[in-house]
Design a protein around this motif. Structure first.
Motif, PDB file in Angstrom:
ATOM      1  N   MET A  19      54.031 -31.253   8.303  1.00  0.00           N
ATOM      2  CA  MET A  19      54.085 -30.668   9.644  1.00  0.00           C
ATOM      3  C   MET A  19      54.778 -29.313   9.554  1.00  0.00           C
ATOM      4  SD  MET A  19      56.211 -31.950  13.001  1.00  0.00           S
ATOM      5  CE  MET A  19      55.404 -33.504  13.292  1.00  0.00           C
ATOM      6  N   ASP A  20      54.102 -28.294  10.057  1.00  0.00           N
ATOM      7  CA  ASP A  20      54.666 -26.942  10.084  1.00  0.00           C
ATOM      8  C   ASP A  20      55.410 -26.757  11.413  1.00  0.00           C
ATOM      9  OD1 ASP A  20      55.183 -24.306   9.445  1.00  0.00           O
ATOM     10  OD2 ASP A  20      53.110 -23.634   9.513  1.00  0.00           O
ATOM     11  N   HIS A  21      56.262 -25.776  11.494  1.00  0.00           N
ATOM     12  CA  HIS A  21      56.943 -25.402  12.738  1.00  0.00           C
ATOM     13  C   HIS A  21      56.733 -23.907  12.898  1.00  0.00           C
ATOM     14  CE1 HIS A  21      58.785 -29.175  11.532  1.00  0.00           C
ATOM     15  NE2 HIS A  21      59.299 -29.318  12.728  1.00  0.00           N
ATOM     16  N   LYS A  22      55.709 -23.540  13.685  1.00  0.00           N
ATOM     17  CA  LYS A  22      55.253 -22.143  13.687  1.00  0.00           C
ATOM     18  C   LYS A  22      56.057 -21.221  14.582  1.00  0.00           C
ATOM     19  CE  LYS A  22      50.817 -22.322  11.877  1.00  0.00           C
ATOM     20  NZ  LYS A  22      49.601 -22.817  11.645  1.00  0.00           N
ATOM     21  N   ARG A  23      56.655 -21.768  15.653  1.00  0.00           N
ATOM     22  CA  ARG A  23      57.374 -20.888  16.581  1.00  0.00           C
ATOM     23  C   ARG A  23      58.723 -20.503  16.008  1.00  0.00           C
ATOM     24  NH1 ARG A  23      55.653 -20.324  21.703  1.00  0.00           N
ATOM     25  NH2 ARG A  23      53.672 -21.366  22.096  1.00  0.00           N
ATOM     26  N   ILE A  67      41.534 -27.564  13.479  1.00  0.00           N
ATOM     27  CA  ILE A  67      41.980 -26.328  14.136  1.00  0.00           C
ATOM     28  C   ILE A  67      41.641 -25.146  13.238  1.00  0.00           C
ATOM     29  CG2 ILE A  67      44.060 -25.011  14.726  1.00  0.00           C
ATOM     30  CD1 ILE A  67      43.624 -26.921  16.841  1.00  0.00           C
ATOM     31  N   GLU A  68      41.888 -25.314  11.950  1.00  0.00           N
ATOM     32  CA  GLU A  68      41.577 -24.243  11.002  1.00  0.00           C
ATOM     33  C   GLU A  68      41.493 -24.809   9.593  1.00  0.00           C
ATOM     34  OE1 GLU A  68      44.572 -21.438   9.949  1.00  0.00           O
ATOM     35  OE2 GLU A  68      46.188 -22.879  10.081  1.00  0.00           O
ATOM     36  N   TYR A  69      40.739 -24.098   8.763  1.00  0.00           N
ATOM     37  CA  TYR A  69      40.753 -24.347   7.326  1.00  0.00           C
ATOM     38  C   TYR A  69      41.500 -23.197   6.664  1.00  0.00           C
ATOM     39  CZ  TYR A  69      36.555 -27.383   7.817  1.00  0.00           C
ATOM     40  OH  TYR A  69      35.654 -28.358   8.139  1.00  0.00           O
ATOM     41  N   ASN A  70      42.245 -23.495   5.590  1.00  0.00           N
ATOM     42  CA  ASN A  70      42.743 -22.436   4.718  1.00  0.00           C
ATOM     43  C   ASN A  70      42.234 -22.720   3.317  1.00  0.00           C
ATOM     44  OD1 ASN A  70      44.157 -21.132   6.765  1.00  0.00           O
ATOM     45  ND2 ASN A  70      46.028 -22.263   6.377  1.00  0.00           N
ATOM     46  N   CYS A  71      42.078 -21.666   2.536  1.00  0.00           N
ATOM     47  CA  CYS A  71      41.450 -21.822   1.213  1.00  0.00           C
ATOM     48  C   CYS A  71      42.498 -21.927   0.102  1.00  0.00           C
ATOM     49  CB  CYS A  71      40.517 -20.644   0.951  1.00  0.00           C
ATOM     50  SG  CYS A  71      41.362 -19.061   0.837  1.00  0.00           S
ATOM     51  N   ARG A  72      43.715 -22.378   0.452  1.00  0.00           N
ATOM     52  CA  ARG A  72      44.868 -22.264  -0.460  1.00  0.00           C
ATOM     53  C   ARG A  72      45.958 -23.196   0.037  1.00  0.00           C
ATOM     54  NH1 ARG A  72      48.068 -20.296   3.542  1.00  0.00           N
ATOM     55  NH2 ARG A  72      46.787 -19.404   5.157  1.00  0.00           N
ATOM     56  N   PHE A  73      47.016 -23.319  -0.764  1.00  0.00           N
ATOM     57  CA  PHE A  73      48.179 -24.069  -0.318  1.00  0.00           C
ATOM     58  C   PHE A  73      48.780 -23.381   0.902  1.00  0.00           C
ATOM     59  CE2 PHE A  73      48.107 -25.259  -4.815  1.00  0.00           C
ATOM     60  CZ  PHE A  73      48.387 -26.610  -4.762  1.00  0.00           C
ATOM     61  N   GLY A  74      49.255 -24.167   1.871  1.00  0.00           N
ATOM     62  CA  GLY A  74      49.946 -23.601   3.020  1.00  0.00           C
ATOM     63  C   GLY A  74      51.324 -23.115   2.606  1.00  0.00           C
ATOM     64  N   ASP A  75      51.837 -22.188   3.380  1.00  0.00           N
ATOM     65  CA  ASP A  75      53.173 -21.657   3.157  1.00  0.00           C
ATOM     66  C   ASP A  75      53.886 -21.691   4.495  1.00  0.00           C
ATOM     67  OD1 ASP A  75      55.415 -20.156   2.596  1.00  0.00           O
ATOM     68  OD2 ASP A  75      54.336 -18.653   1.416  1.00  0.00           O
ATOM     69  N   PRO A  76      54.834 -22.544   4.735  1.00  0.00           N
ATOM     70  CA  PRO A  76      55.670 -23.309   3.811  1.00  0.00           C
ATOM     71  C   PRO A  76      55.311 -24.782   3.589  1.00  0.00           C
ATOM     72  CG  PRO A  76      56.786 -23.181   5.930  1.00  0.00           C
ATOM     73  CD  PRO A  76      55.424 -22.569   6.107  1.00  0.00           C
ATOM     74  N   GLU A  77      54.025 -25.165   3.724  1.00  0.00           N
ATOM     75  CA  GLU A  77      53.683 -26.563   3.420  1.00  0.00           C
ATOM     76  C   GLU A  77      53.862 -26.881   1.937  1.00  0.00           C
ATOM     77  OE1 GLU A  77      52.011 -24.730   5.529  1.00  0.00           O
ATOM     78  OE2 GLU A  77      51.271 -25.915   7.224  1.00  0.00           O
ATOM     79  N   ALA A  78      53.467 -25.938   1.065  1.00  0.00           N
ATOM     80  CA  ALA A  78      53.574 -26.185  -0.381  1.00  0.00           C
ATOM     81  C   ALA A  78      55.017 -26.495  -0.773  1.00  0.00           C
ATOM     82  CB  ALA A  78      53.095 -24.955  -1.152  1.00  0.00           C
ATOM     83  N   LEU A  86      42.172 -27.111  -0.633  1.00  0.00           N
ATOM     84  CA  LEU A  86      41.597 -26.899   0.692  1.00  0.00           C
ATOM     85  C   LEU A  86      42.595 -27.437   1.717  1.00  0.00           C
ATOM     86  CD1 LEU A  86      39.243 -25.941   2.417  1.00  0.00           C
ATOM     87  CD2 LEU A  86      38.027 -28.042   1.850  1.00  0.00           C
ATOM     88  N   TYR A  87      42.924 -26.597   2.679  1.00  0.00           N
ATOM     89  CA  TYR A  87      43.958 -26.912   3.671  1.00  0.00           C
ATOM     90  C   TYR A  87      43.260 -27.232   4.975  1.00  0.00           C
ATOM     91  CZ  TYR A  87      47.729 -25.391   6.965  1.00  0.00           C
ATOM     92  OH  TYR A  87      48.649 -25.272   7.962  1.00  0.00           O
ATOM     93  N   PHE A  88      43.550 -28.412   5.512  1.00  0.00           N
ATOM     94  CA  PHE A  88      43.010 -28.802   6.806  1.00  0.00           C
ATOM     95  C   PHE A  88      44.127 -28.735   7.841  1.00  0.00           C
ATOM     96  CE2 PHE A  88      40.583 -30.978   3.533  1.00  0.00           C
ATOM     97  CZ  PHE A  88      39.266 -30.789   3.925  1.00  0.00           C
ATOM     98  N   THR A  98      55.151 -17.476  14.126  1.00  0.00           N
ATOM     99  CA  THR A  98      55.583 -16.878  12.853  1.00  0.00           C
ATOM    100  C   THR A  98      54.652 -17.393  11.761  1.00  0.00           C
ATOM    101  OG1 THR A  98      56.960 -18.733  12.160  1.00  0.00           O
ATOM    102  CG2 THR A  98      57.980 -17.124  13.638  1.00  0.00           C
ATOM    103  N   GLY A  99      54.915 -16.991  10.541  1.00  0.00           N
ATOM    104  CA  GLY A  99      54.187 -17.560   9.410  1.00  0.00           C
ATOM    105  C   GLY A  99      54.573 -19.004   9.141  1.00  0.00           C
ATOM    106  N   GLY A 100      55.619 -19.496   9.785  1.00  0.00           N
ATOM    107  CA  GLY A 100      56.086 -20.873   9.576  1.00  0.00           C
ATOM    108  C   GLY A 100      57.582 -20.871   9.317  1.00  0.00           C
TER     109      GLY A 100
HETATM  110  N1  GLY Z   1      51.673 -22.617   7.229  1.00  0.00           N
HETATM  111  C1  GLY Z   1      50.389 -22.232   7.619  1.00  0.00           C
HETATM  112  C2  GLY Z   1      49.668 -21.387   6.642  1.00  0.00           C
HETATM  113  O1  GLY Z   1      49.984 -21.335   5.471  1.00  0.00           O
HETATM  114  O2  GLY Z   1      48.707 -20.766   7.049  1.00  0.00           O
END
Ligand code: GLY
Ligand code: AMP
Length: 434
Positions: free
Chosen positions: A212-216, A283-294, A269-271, A226-228
């Motif tokens: 779980m990210d915290h974007k605000r 909501i979105e796909y990302n083609c890489r590890f999330g930051d700061p999910e990784a 692949l990021y869901f 924010t970026g997270g």
């Molecule tokens: N934390 C969301 C992203 O990496 O896009």
């Protein structure tokens, strides 16, 4: 083995920390890396978008395996170029990275292959987009720039005037450049958000532990996006039943869809999912590890990361077991005062030795550097998000407490961070136990 990691943020630091566990690794280069990463890898001042220079460097330095972290170089074909030069790589081709690089492409893919997502329309002029919003007159409405926009290309408009401002900034003022040639106007969904990263080699799909990210920017999910600002894993909303539904209705269909489109996806692949009343939706796909999910997911990986990455590159993932620890992790981002707005750089960071805490138990806490720099052998701030302080624990409660304890030992002038990373997740845990 000589490894090359492209990128220079907290995600790349988490990747390098994990890659270092493999005993066959002799040298890791990071392009460009950052101050904190330089304690763990040889950082070389080549930008992540200097694709030709990256390939040259890889050839000259006898790189055996490369990992491309960020979306920009991937969408611009970094993996294709490295492969063409004979260097095995973890990261999708430019064609496959379009799943993140173009929102229009990803929405059309989901529509064509019946993958659940928010209803949408695409527009290529500001006038058409705005008259559509006026005619439907349903708020909030979600406006997304088609192309990459540093994670800032999504506007949630509460009324016509906000929608007008958003569309003007994307399509007329072009604050994201060509990324604003087209916009997607999307239905507003509600529900808990879950991030699921998955290893896939286009034949097998292995989801990692959820997060779980915290974007605000501010506590209570207030303030600007924010970026997270922090992450926790696993995400308590993501039950086994929901995971099974996602595998069947979202993850495997996405892999198959990319194969059918002639864009096989090999990498992470990021869901980005929303668990709505009518089921999980993308909501979105990302083609890489999330930051700061990784920064929370990789510390929980028990299997050797390099082995898994090579299996993805060789399309042998189905034969490779991937295990995650049963514990939890929490990452608290320490940001520069003013972020995500403007902020000062070059402020001395206190409390670290060689980039890390003088930790009693180094295997359970990590300081992942996102925006730091070495100046006269001292670490100073060099970005908006400066550090991602991560701790593992047997439970989420324990991980959160340890992460904040570690945060308390680090300081730089103006430092700001959220005090409530993981609080909503803990509340969800309690709800479930009732
Ligand atoms: N934390 C969301 C992203 O990496 O896009
Ligand atoms: P993104 O930059 O695509 O990650 O989007 C940023 C944030 O906007 C997401 O994490 C969601 O919180 C929110 N968002 C995006 N699309 C929608 C939608 N269709 N409905 C509600 N919220 C959304």
């Amino acid at each position: 083995m000589n490894l090359l990691v492209v990128g220079g943020g907290g995600r790349e630091h988490a990747i390098i920390t994990k890659l270092k566990e493999n005993p066959t690794v002799t040298k890791i280069y990071c392009l460009p890396g950052n101050g904190g990463i330089s304690y763990d890898a040889s950082c070389v001042a080549i930008g992540a978008m200097e694709l030709d220079a990256i390939v040259d460097f890889a050839k000259k330095n006898e790189i055996d395996f490369a990992v491309v972290g960020p979306d920009d170089p991937l969408a611009n074909g970094a993996a294709d170029k490295l492969l063409a030069a004979g260097i095995p790589v973890f990261g999708p081709s430019g064609d496959a990275a379009a799943i993140e690089g173009s929102k229009v492409f990803s929405k059309e893919l989901m529509k064509k292959y019946n993958i659940p997502t928010a209803a949408y329309e695409v527009f290529d002029t500001a006038d058409a987009a705005l008259s559509y919003i006026k005619s439907t007159n349903r708020f909030p409405v979600v406006i997304k720039a088609d192309g990459l926009a540093l994670g800032k290309g999504v506007i949630i408009a509460e009324n016509t005037s906000e929608a007008e401002k958003g569309i003007t900034s994307i399509m007329t003022e072009r604050i994201f450049g060509d990324s604003g040639n087209r916009v997607v106007i999307e239905e507003f969904l509600t529900g808990p958000e879950v991030s699921v990263l998955a290893f896939t080699d286009s034949k097998a799909m292995i989801p990692m532990v959820s997060s779980m990210d915290h974007k605000r920017a501010l506590d209570g999910d207030l303030g600007p996006n924010t970026g997270g600002m922090g992450t926790i894993a696993p995400n308590p909303y993501y039950t086994e039943e929901i995971a099974a539904v996602c595998m069947k209705n979202i993850f495997l269909p996405t892999m198959e869809a990319m194969n059918k489109e002639g864009r096989p996806f090999r990498g992470c692949l990021y869901f980005g999912l929303m668990l709505t009343e009518s089921g999980p939706k993308v909501i979105e796909y990302n083609c890489r590890f999330g930051d700061p999910e990784a920064q929370v997911v990789l510390p929980l990986l028990e299997t050797d990361l390099l082995t898994v990455m090579k299996a993805v590159a060789n399309e042998t993932l189905s034969e490779t077991p991937v295990r995650f620890s049963k514990g939890a992790a929490c990452c608290v981002v320490l940001a520069s005062g003013g972020y995500p707005g403007s902020y000062e750089k070059g402020i001395r960071i206190e409390g670290l030795v060689a980039g890390q805490l003088r930790a009693e138990n180094t295997s359970d806490s990590f300081v992942f550097h996102a925006g730091s720099k070495l100046e006269n052998n001292e670490l100073v701030t060099a970005g908006g998000r400066v550090l991602g302080v991560t701790a593992k624990g047997n439970s989420l409660e324990e991980a959160i407490a340890s992460a904040y304890q570690a945060v308390g030992r680090i300081h730089f002038s103006g430092m700001h961070f959220r005090k409530d990373i993981g609080r909503r997740a803990l509340d969800a845990n309690k709800q479930e136990k009732k």
